[in-house]
Design an enzyme around this catalytic site. Structure first.
Site, PDB file in Angstrom:
ATOM      1  NE  ARG A 281      50.563  50.332  36.965  1.00 18.68           N
ATOM      2  CZ  ARG A 281      49.715  51.241  36.433  1.00 18.68           C
ATOM      3  NH1 ARG A 281      50.274  51.913  35.469  1.00 18.68           N
ATOM      4  NH2 ARG A 281      48.592  51.306  36.837  1.00 18.68           N
ATOM      5  CD  GLU A 308      55.826  55.264  38.308  1.00 18.07           C
ATOM      6  OE1 GLU A 308      54.763  55.619  38.482  1.00 18.07           O
ATOM      7  OE2 GLU A 308      55.980  54.385  37.028  1.00 18.07           O
ATOM      8  CG  HIS A 327      52.833  56.810  35.511  1.00 20.23           C
ATOM      9  ND1 HIS A 327      52.761  55.715  36.387  1.00 20.23           N
ATOM     10  CD2 HIS A 327      51.585  56.536  34.543  1.00 20.23           C
ATOM     11  CE1 HIS A 327      51.937  54.796  36.246  1.00 20.23           C
ATOM     12  NE2 HIS A 327      51.233  55.366  35.083  1.00 20.23           N
TER      13      HIS A 327
HETATM   14  C1  DGY Z   1      46.612  53.657  34.485  1.00 19.17           C
HETATM   15  O1  DGY Z   1      45.582  54.262  34.669  1.00 19.17           O
HETATM   16  O2  DGY Z   1      46.680  52.497  35.116  1.00 19.17           O
HETATM   17  C2  DGY Z   1      47.960  54.410  33.955  1.00 19.17           C
HETATM   18  O3  DGY Z   1      49.112  53.942  34.393  1.00 19.17           O
HETATM   19  C3  DGY Z   1      47.697  55.820  34.319  1.00 19.17           C
HETATM   20  O4  DGY Z   1      46.812  56.624  33.894  1.00 19.17           O
END
Ligand code: DGY
Length: 361
Positions: A281, A308, A327
């Site tokens: 993240r 983002e 991402h």
């Molecule tokens: C999640 O699932 O949390 C990822 O960051 C994206 O698939």
């Protein structure tokens, strides 16, 4: 239903999935398909809101066969006002990591909301305490995306250390001749790699790294991981990891503990040749920018960032020593389809008062 069918026709990739061997393969391979769920009559009156049109169809179909499903009609995030309207009176919410699920949303939903299924392994976009205090169950999608995210982490690590995007740009602009030190980067062999957060993804990254002949894998986390032994990974303090690692890879979940863990102070503890890779993240972008501009660290590879989406004129995008992806860690069709199916199964199980395939406890 009609609208949904039209939408899905337009998204050809899902037509391909529906009709291809891929889905058959998925059905055979996925342990989730072994779960039992209620007959349609039992579930027919349940109302579900899905916050995105391009959720892979095997997941949507599971819900549509049993429930009354309303789907946000676009392939971009549902506007807040629309979510606040549509959530009213539903039994279940199928959401994505782009949807902020907080007290306001839950208050609007009212008493009928029994379950939230997020099509993600991360659930930092959800106010878990508020969800739990209302007795709402929460499903998420661990494991099915582990391979995809680990692969992408290695890809980003190599793209950053071997300067792939910069090199590609050079070939477009000014490649005159092969040259001894031109476009040299850092190799993984003989290096020390530090993994921050040694959960499923961190371990899979370590497994893949072994084939690159790294000298040492170290990790940091709240507890010793038994799996580390077979991977030859050693647990160290965060400070030791920062000062020893040539590559620092962040794979931990975003929690109050890990929020903005990478800041001016932590970057300052890293080696000047360190390469920082984050696929979990987003962290503090301004501190990272300073560290890259001042030569505190050598380079960074990011699949996640704050904010983002990153605005196209963001200073991080102008840095040659920063590789940024939008991402896409879990973006294989297999993983995304499994995530959709698992989310649907989580919802159906909760509506049926059964054990969910993956529940946040
Ligand atoms: C999640 O699932 O949390 C990822 O960051 C994206 O698939």
């Amino acid at each position: 239903m009609k609208l949904l069918k039209t939408l899905q026709k337009q998204i050809t990739i899902f037509d391909i999935i529906k009709s291809s061997d891929f889905h058959v393969h998925l059905k055979k391979k996925s342990p989730l398909f072994a779960c039992s769920i209620s007959s349609s009559s039992k579930m027919s009156k349940k109302k579900i809101y899905v916050t995105r049109a391009d959720v892979p169809s095997p997941g949507l179909e599971l819900l549509q066969e049993r429930c009354d499903v309303t789907i946000w009609k676009e392939t971009y995030p549902v506007p807040r006002s629309e979510l606040l309207t549509q959530i009213q009176g539903v039994d279940a919410l199928f959401c994505l990591l782009t949807d902020k699920i907080d007290k306001e949303v839950l208050d609007k939903a009212g008493d009928r909301l029994k379950v939230i299924g997020t099509m993600s392994v991360g659930y930092d976009h959800i106010d878990v305490n508020a969800v739990k205090s209302r007795g709402i169950r929460l499903g998420y999608t661990p494991e099915v995306l582990t391979d995809a995210v680990s692969e992408l982490t290695i890809a980003l690590l190599l793209a950053t250390s071997r300067r792939l995007f910069e090199a590609h740009q050079q070939i477009l602009e000014l490649w005159s001749a092969w040259s001894p030190v031109w476009m040299c980067g850092a190799g993984l062999n003989h290096s020390t790699v530090g993994v921050v957060g040694f959960g499923r993804i961190g371990q899979e990254v370590a497994k893949r790294l072994k084939s690159f002949n790294v000298a040492k894998i170290i990790y940091t986390g709240r507890s010793d991981k038994p799996e580390a032994k077979s991977l030859g990974a050693i647990r160290v303090s965060l400070d030791d990891l920062l000062s020893q690692s040539d590559f620092v890879i962040v794979t931990c979940a975003l929690t109050p503990e890990t929020k903005e863990m990478f800041n001016d102070a932590t970057f300052a503890k890293m080696k000047p040749n360190a390469i920082f890779v984050n696929t979990s993240r987003g962290g503090e972008s301004a501190a990272l920018q300073r560290a890259l501009e001042n030569g505190t660290i050598q380079a960074a590879g990011l699949d996640v960032m704050t904010p983002e989406p990153l605005p196209p004129d963001h200073p991080l995008l102008k840095l040659k020593n920063c590789v940024i992806l939008p991402h896409i860690g879990s973006a294989t069709m297999w993983a995304r389809t499994e995530m959709a199916v698992m989310t649907a199964r989580n919802i159906l199980a909760a509506l049926n008062n059964e054990v969910m395939p993956a529940e946040v406890k």
